[in-house]
Design a protein around this motif. Structure first.
Motif, PDB file in Angstrom:
ATOM      1  N   ASN A 136      36.983  37.424  45.998  1.00 33.09           N
ATOM      2  CA  ASN A 136      37.819  37.520  44.800  1.00 33.09           C
ATOM      3  C   ASN A 136      37.682  38.903  44.186  1.00 33.09           C
ATOM      4  OD1 ASN A 136      39.248  37.160  42.420  1.00 33.09           O
ATOM      5  ND2 ASN A 136      38.406  35.132  42.023  1.00 33.09           N
ATOM      6  N   GLN A 137      38.771  39.657  44.181  1.00 29.77           N
ATOM      7  CA  GLN A 137      38.748  41.012  43.637  1.00 29.77           C
ATOM      8  C   GLN A 137      38.716  41.028  42.115  1.00 29.77           C
ATOM      9  OE1 GLN A 137      42.918  41.761  45.191  1.00 29.77           O
ATOM     10  NE2 GLN A 137      43.049  42.949  43.302  1.00 29.77           N
ATOM     11  N   GLY A 138      39.096  39.929  41.456  1.00 29.52           N
ATOM     12  CA  GLY A 138      39.166  39.902  40.006  1.00 29.52           C
ATOM     13  C   GLY A 138      40.270  40.808  39.484  1.00 29.52           C
ATOM     14  N   SER A 139      40.206  41.125  38.198  1.00 31.47           N
ATOM     15  CA  SER A 139      41.266  41.933  37.576  1.00 31.47           C
ATOM     16  C   SER A 139      41.013  43.418  37.774  1.00 31.47           C
ATOM     17  CB  SER A 139      41.368  41.610  36.082  1.00 31.47           C
ATOM     18  OG  SER A 139      40.122  41.813  35.448  1.00 31.47           O
ATOM     19  N   CYS A 140      40.841  43.790  39.023  1.00 32.01           N
ATOM     20  CA  CYS A 140      40.637  45.183  39.451  1.00 32.01           C
ATOM     21  C   CYS A 140      41.609  45.410  40.596  1.00 32.01           C
ATOM     22  CB  CYS A 140      39.190  45.376  39.900  1.00 32.01           C
ATOM     23  SG  CYS A 140      38.840  46.903  40.808  1.00 32.01           S
ATOM     24  N   GLY A 141      42.389  46.466  40.532  1.00 31.40           N
ATOM     25  CA  GLY A 141      43.399  46.715  41.564  1.00 31.40           C
ATOM     26  C   GLY A 141      42.806  47.227  42.856  1.00 31.40           C
ATOM     27  N   SER A 142      41.859  46.463  43.404  1.00 33.29           N
ATOM     28  CA  SER A 142      41.103  46.873  44.591  1.00 33.29           C
ATOM     29  C   SER A 142      41.479  46.087  45.838  1.00 33.29           C
ATOM     30  CB  SER A 142      39.603  46.695  44.316  1.00 33.29           C
ATOM     31  OG  SER A 142      39.322  45.349  43.942  1.00 33.29           O
TER      32      SER A 142
END
Length: 331
Positions: A136-142
């Protein structure tokens, strides 16, 4: 008699209208259920909660309308995105094609003869021991980093016969050719990873960009070579999947994508637009006569079908067949 028929017709139309749209009570019940699964922050202001609820009501109407159409090939559901506004959702994307690829460093995987080759009806790496659990990358544009790491984990495992979980955070912090949580591109990441990639346990994910902490002692895999796959050639993608393993691809995410539940995704709204998200193709098959790609997302296992989505194959759905690339070898 005419008046009676008119009144009866009006009542029938009103009844159908009521059935066609969710009632206020239905929306309230859905909102309460949503909050039980995705609680509001304790310090959230009434204005913030009201905004979240307005976003949810809009998503609820979209989901209900879509799922009631008998001819649809995929279903939608509520998830953590249902209460987010558009700007918040965009933070979960992050594919940014560079103006120029790496030129001579970018090897072309030529599978031009594949059209005459017999391909199996399906292939599915989801249960392969070399495919790590969905992350899960979360709220990071990764997403670009997760799209780069999965094929590397797979390739390294196939070489050593030992599963490995590698670090996306190293890319977010250390790869200066990409933008951390502001987006990037998977082949640029592979070029950086020619110098080594850390184990996730030694360089854990934080979903924020931090100071680079990588040292060569952390390395558990190194990219040797990587290649593009012929654009808009599903057969070439299938052949590369068989030969090398999972493919990094870029897609266009639109509103319906966030609420995907299961089935073959085929929303025309995502076609012929610029790409904005990276995912990994891990197989193919067909469902009810519709060919699909199995795409692995980086929004956790609670999203979609245990973290995966089936996307229509052979029509460049959401540009999934435009930018495929693969790791050819590891050191």
């Amino acid at each position: 008699m005419v008046k009676f028929c008119f009144v009866a017709l009006a009542l029938l139309v009103a009844c159908c209208a009521v059935q066609a749209a969710p009632s206020y009570d239905d929306v309230e019940a859905a909102w309460e259920n949503f909050q039980a699964h995705y609680p509001q922050k304790k310090d959230a202001s009434p204005q913030k909660i009201a905004k979240r609820k307005a976003n949810f009501i809009k998503a609820h109407a979209m989901i209900e309308k879509h799922n009631k159409i008998k001819s649809v090939t995929f279903q939608m559901e509520h998830n953590e995105f249902s209460a987010m506004d558009d700007d918040e959702k965009k933070q979960y994307n992050g594919a940014r094609p560079p103006p120029h690829h790496e030129g001579s460093k970018f090897i072309n995987v030529d599978e031009s003869a594949v059209s005459t080759r017999q391909l199996p009806a399906s292939l599915d790496y989801r249960t392969d021991k070399c495919l790590a659990s969905v992350k899960n990358q979360g709220s990071c544009g990764s997403c670009w980093a997760f799209t780069a790491i999965t094929p590397l984990e797979f390739a390294q495992c196939k070489k050593t016969s030992t599963p490995v979980v590698l670090s996306e955070q190293q890319l977010v912090d250390c790869d200066t050719s990409n933008g951390g949580c502001n987006g990037g591109w998977y082949t640029s990441a592979w070029y950086y990873l020619k110098n080594g990639c850390a184990k996730q346990s030694l360089y854990t994910y934080t979903a924020t960009k931090n100071t680079c902490k990588y040292t060569s002692a952390m390395s558990a895999a190194t990219v040797s070579s990587y290649g593009s796959v012929i654009s808009n050639s599903p057969a070439s993608m299938q052949s590369a999947l068989q030969k090398y393993g999972p493919l990094a691809v870029a897609i266009t995410v639109v509103n319906s994508f966030y609420s995907y539940k299961n089935g073959v995704y085929n929303d025309v709204a995502c076609d012929n637009l610029g790409v904005n998200h990276g995912v990994v193709v891990v197989g193919w098959g067909s469902l009810n006569g519709i060919p699909y790609w199995i795409a692995r997302n980086s929004w956790g296992s609670s999203w979609g079908s245990s973290g995966y989505i089936l996307m229509q194959r052979g029509v460049n759905k959401c540009s999934i067949e435009k930018h495929p690339a693969v790791i050819v070898s590891v050191v």
